[in-house]
Write a protein that holds these residues in place. Structure first.
Motif, short mmCIF file in Angstrom:
data_model
loop_
_atom_site.label_atom_id
_atom_site.label_comp_id
_atom_site.label_asym_id
_atom_site.label_seq_id
_atom_site.Cartn_x
_atom_site.Cartn_y
_atom_site.Cartn_z
N MET A 1 50.28 -43.54 18.40
CA MET A 1 50.95 -43.51 17.05
C MET A 1 50.16 -42.36 16.52
SD MET A 1 51.38 -46.60 14.34
CE MET A 1 53.11 -46.80 14.97
N ASN A 2 50.93 -41.44 15.56
CA ASN A 2 50.16 -40.42 14.88
C ASN A 2 49.85 -40.74 13.40
OD1 ASN A 2 52.40 -39.53 13.90
ND2 ASN A 2 52.95 -38.18 15.50
N ALA A 3 49.18 -39.85 12.79
CA ALA A 3 48.90 -39.91 11.35
C ALA A 3 50.32 -40.05 10.38
CB ALA A 3 48.14 -38.87 10.63
N GLU A 4 51.38 -39.07 10.84
CA GLU A 4 52.60 -39.29 10.21
C GLU A 4 53.30 -40.40 10.36
OE1 GLU A 4 55.25 -38.11 7.46
OE2 GLU A 4 53.68 -37.01 7.96
N GLU A 5 53.25 -41.05 11.47
CA GLU A 5 54.08 -42.45 11.31
C GLU A 5 53.22 -43.35 10.86
OE1 GLU A 5 53.64 -42.38 15.89
OE2 GLU A 5 55.57 -41.52 16.17
N LEU A 6 51.93 -43.22 10.89
CA LEU A 6 51.05 -44.40 10.26
C LEU A 6 51.49 -44.00 8.60
CD1 LEU A 6 47.86 -44.06 12.15
CD2 LEU A 6 49.17 -45.95 11.86
N ALA A 7 51.52 -42.83 8.13
CA ALA A 7 51.76 -42.70 6.65
C ALA A 7 53.21 -43.30 6.28
CB ALA A 7 51.56 -41.10 6.61
N ALA A 8 54.33 -42.92 7.14
CA ALA A 8 55.57 -43.58 7.09
C ALA A 8 55.48 -44.93 7.03
CB ALA A 8 56.51 -42.94 7.95
N GLU A 9 54.74 -45.67 7.93
CA GLU A 9 54.76 -47.06 7.78
C GLU A 9 54.18 -47.56 6.41
OE1 GLU A 9 52.78 -48.86 11.11
OE2 GLU A 9 54.29 -48.39 12.53
N CYS A 10 52.90 -46.81 6.00
CA CYS A 10 52.34 -47.27 4.69
C CYS A 10 53.57 -46.84 3.58
CB CYS A 10 51.16 -46.30 4.55
SG CYS A 10 49.85 -46.87 5.46
N GLU A 11 54.33 -45.88 3.53
CA GLU A 11 55.29 -45.74 2.57
C GLU A 11 56.24 -46.68 2.65
OE1 GLU A 11 56.62 -41.75 3.23
OE2 GLU A 11 55.17 -40.98 1.72
N ALA A 12 56.94 -47.24 3.86
CA ALA A 12 57.74 -48.35 3.88
C ALA A 12 57.36 -49.44 3.22
CB ALA A 12 58.30 -48.44 5.34
N ARG A 13 55.97 -49.80 3.53
CA ARG A 13 55.46 -51.23 2.92
C ARG A 13 55.14 -50.84 1.35
NH1 ARG A 13 52.07 -50.64 7.23
NH2 ARG A 13 50.40 -50.14 5.98
N GLY A 14 55.33 -49.73 0.74
CA GLY A 14 55.06 -49.55 -0.49
C GLY A 14 53.43 -49.06 -0.91
N ASP A 15 52.74 -48.98 0.11
CA ASP A 15 51.43 -48.60 0.17
C ASP A 15 51.24 -46.83 -0.03
OD1 ASP A 15 48.73 -48.26 0.60
OD2 ASP A 15 48.40 -49.16 2.39
N MET A 16 51.42 -46.32 -1.25
CA MET A 16 51.00 -44.98 -0.99
C MET A 16 49.80 -44.37 -0.91
SD MET A 16 54.12 -43.82 -1.66
CE MET A 16 55.51 -44.98 -1.42
N ALA A 17 48.74 -45.17 -1.42
CA ALA A 17 47.37 -44.93 -1.24
C ALA A 17 47.16 -44.69 0.25
CB ALA A 17 46.39 -45.65 -1.94
N GLY A 18 47.62 -45.52 1.06
CA GLY A 18 47.57 -45.62 2.55
C GLY A 18 48.17 -44.40 3.15
N ALA A 19 49.34 -44.12 2.62
CA ALA A 19 50.20 -42.69 2.92
C ALA A 19 49.39 -41.72 2.66
CB ALA A 19 51.48 -42.88 2.54
N ARG A 20 48.69 -41.54 1.56
CA ARG A 20 47.89 -40.38 1.26
C ARG A 20 46.66 -40.34 2.16
NH1 ARG A 20 49.29 -42.15 -3.98
NH2 ARG A 20 47.05 -43.09 -4.15
N TYR A 21 46.22 -41.32 2.44
CA TYR A 21 44.94 -41.27 3.26
C TYR A 21 45.20 -40.75 4.62
CZ TYR A 21 41.53 -43.22 6.76
OH TYR A 21 40.57 -43.29 7.68
N TRP A 22 46.42 -41.37 5.19
CA TRP A 22 46.91 -40.74 6.55
C TRP A 22 47.18 -39.32 6.71
CZ3 TRP A 22 44.70 -42.78 10.51
CH2 TRP A 22 44.53 -44.17 10.56
#
Length: 58
Positions: A1-22
């Motif tokens: 799993m790469n950072a873009e995929e992890l960011a997309a998962e965070c966004e899907a959960r509504g976790d914008m801080a996590g998406a920015r981190y990745w």
């Protein structure tokens, strides 16, 4: 799993801080210079030796 995929998962959960981190992690990794052959060889040895260590019994 790469950072873009992890960011997309965070966004899907509504976790914008996590998406920015990745996305920040991805930007830092992309800005790093490539490893020289000696560094690659050292990493291979370290990865191999860490995989060969027996797991400690808890």
């Amino acid at each position: 799993m790469n950072a873009e995929e992890l960011a997309a998962e965070c966004e899907a959960r509504g976790d914008m801080a996590g998406a920015r981190y990745w996305r920040h992690v991805e930007a830092v990794v992309n800005a790093a210079p490539p490893l020289c052959p000696e560094q690659v060889a050292r990493l291979r040895v370290l990865i191999w030796s860490s995989d060969s260590e027996p797991a400690s019994a808890a």
